[in-house]
Design a protein around this motif. Sequence first.
Motif, PDB file in Angstrom:
ATOM      1  N   VAL A 156       0.812  -1.218   0.000  1.00 32.36           N
ATOM      2  CA  VAL A 156       0.000   0.000   0.000  1.00 32.36           C
ATOM      3  C   VAL A 156       0.844   1.265   0.000  1.00 32.36           C
ATOM      4  O   VAL A 156       0.316   2.349  -0.207  1.00 32.36           O
ATOM      5  N   ASP A 157       2.161   1.117   0.237  1.00 35.16           N
ATOM      6  CA  ASP A 157       3.025   2.294   0.216  1.00 35.16           C
ATOM      7  C   ASP A 157       4.456   1.865  -0.087  1.00 35.16           C
ATOM      8  O   ASP A 157       4.752   0.667  -0.219  1.00 35.16           O
ATOM      9  N   GLY A 158       5.341   2.837  -0.180  1.00 35.95           N
ATOM     10  CA  GLY A 158       6.725   2.569  -0.544  1.00 35.95           C
ATOM     11  C   GLY A 158       7.468   1.710   0.451  1.00 35.95           C
ATOM     12  O   GLY A 158       8.218   0.807   0.063  1.00 35.95           O
ATOM     13  N   ARG A 159       7.275   1.969   1.738  1.00 34.68           N
ATOM     14  CA  ARG A 159       7.956   1.153   2.759  1.00 34.68           C
ATOM     15  C   ARG A 159       7.537  -0.298   2.667  1.00 34.68           C
ATOM     16  O   ARG A 159       8.362  -1.205   2.718  1.00 34.68           O
ATOM     17  N   GLN A 160       6.248  -0.506   2.536  1.00 34.03           N
ATOM     18  CA  GLN A 160       5.742  -1.873   2.457  1.00 34.03           C
ATOM     19  C   GLN A 160       6.201  -2.548   1.165  1.00 34.03           C
ATOM     20  O   GLN A 160       6.513  -3.741   1.162  1.00 34.03           O
ATOM     21  N   ALA A 161       6.290  -1.798   0.076  1.00 31.73           N
ATOM     22  CA  ALA A 161       6.744  -2.369  -1.200  1.00 31.73           C
ATOM     23  C   ALA A 161       8.185  -2.863  -1.074  1.00 31.73           C
ATOM     24  O   ALA A 161       8.518  -3.961  -1.541  1.00 31.73           O
ATOM     25  N   VAL A 162       9.041  -2.081  -0.439  1.00 31.50           N
ATOM     26  CA  VAL A 162      10.430  -2.495  -0.235  1.00 31.50           C
ATOM     27  C   VAL A 162      10.486  -3.734   0.653  1.00 31.50           C
ATOM     28  O   VAL A 162      11.192  -4.698   0.357  1.00 31.50           O
ATOM     29  N   ALA A 163       9.718  -3.734   1.725  1.00 37.55           N
ATOM     30  CA  ALA A 163       9.696  -4.895   2.625  1.00 37.55           C
ATOM     31  C   ALA A 163       9.221  -6.141   1.887  1.00 37.55           C
ATOM     32  O   ALA A 163       9.791  -7.226   2.060  1.00 37.55           O
ATOM     33  N   GLN A 164       8.192  -6.001   1.081  1.00 39.88           N
ATOM     34  CA  GLN A 164       7.684  -7.141   0.307  1.00 39.88           C
ATOM     35  C   GLN A 164       8.744  -7.637  -0.672  1.00 39.88           C
ATOM     36  O   GLN A 164       8.953  -8.839  -0.828  1.00 39.88           O
ATOM     37  N   ALA A 165       9.410  -6.711  -1.355  1.00 44.34           N
ATOM     38  CA  ALA A 165      10.438  -7.090  -2.328  1.00 44.34           C
ATOM     39  C   ALA A 165      11.583  -7.824  -1.640  1.00 44.34           C
ATOM     40  O   ALA A 165      12.072  -8.847  -2.147  1.00 44.34           O
ATOM     41  N   GLU A 166      12.006  -7.321  -0.498  1.00 41.23           N
ATOM     42  CA  GLU A 166      13.105  -7.966   0.207  1.00 41.23           C
ATOM     43  C   GLU A 166      12.705  -9.333   0.741  1.00 41.23           C
ATOM     44  O   GLU A 166      13.499 -10.274   0.727  1.00 41.23           O
ATOM     45  N   SER A 167      11.470  -9.469   1.157  1.00 41.85           N
ATOM     46  CA  SER A 167      10.958 -10.769   1.583  1.00 41.85           C
ATOM     47  C   SER A 167      10.923 -11.742   0.401  1.00 41.85           C
ATOM     48  O   SER A 167      11.274 -12.912   0.540  1.00 41.85           O
ATOM     49  N   LEU A 168      10.523 -11.225  -0.752  1.00 46.68           N
ATOM     50  CA  LEU A 168      10.468 -12.069  -1.946  1.00 46.68           C
ATOM     51  C   LEU A 168      11.843 -12.583  -2.359  1.00 46.68           C
ATOM     52  O   LEU A 168      11.955 -13.678  -2.909  1.00 46.68           O
ATOM     53  N   LEU A 169      12.893 -11.796  -2.128  1.00 49.73           N
ATOM     54  CA  LEU A 169      14.237 -12.231  -2.498  1.00 49.73           C
ATOM     55  C   LEU A 169      14.554 -13.592  -1.891  1.00 49.73           C
ATOM     56  O   LEU A 169      15.084 -14.478  -2.568  1.00 49.73           O
ATOM     57  N   GLY A 170      14.231 -13.771  -0.618  1.00 50.11           N
ATOM     58  CA  GLY A 170      14.479 -15.050   0.043  1.00 50.11           C
ATOM     59  C   GLY A 170      13.597 -16.154  -0.504  1.00 50.11           C
ATOM     60  O   GLY A 170      14.063 -17.266  -0.761  1.00 50.11           O
TER      61      GLY A 170
END
Length: 176
Positions: A156-170
């Motif tokens: 829903v926002d930039g912070r959450q998008a980064v967190a989701q992307a970093e979670s996806l990396l793993g």
Amino acid sequence: EPARLLSEVADGTGHFTDVTVGLCRLQQLLRELSPAFENGIEHREHGRRALLLPFPGERHTFGVSMVEEFFRRAGWDVWGGPLKSVDDILTIVRTEWFAVIGLSVSCESSLDAVAAAIRAVRRESCNRSIGVIVGGRVFFDHAERVAEVGADATAVDGRQAVAQAESLLGVLARRC
């Protein structure tokens, strides 16, 4: 003042020109603040490359610009901008490696096209484990749409998008 103008339009007391002026000012502020974000970045980490785009045909691009800044601040190598067609997206993902693609969607009527584009991106990407994050108002109250279009996550926002992307990396590393 830009926030006030946008608020007035949202509650019906403002005019379209007020939105345009407010949005122009917000974009100017974002451009002015971008170098300050960049100063805090020591280096870009290998494997943290994102393609962040409004879905072709979308006119709402400011949110994507803001999300790009959050990714840059977190050390990601970010590619972005509006593209004219899904074919343009496919050309990029065929030739450039990205860990994640993020698509912003505001129109519910675009969901079938978004799903087809995501399938094509996964099929054509030089990174066969590419992560897909979707955002925009059509997903805010409808989390089920994320799976319907074939994406891995929403934000829903930039912070959450980064967190989701970093979670996806793993998660994506374990898919390989």
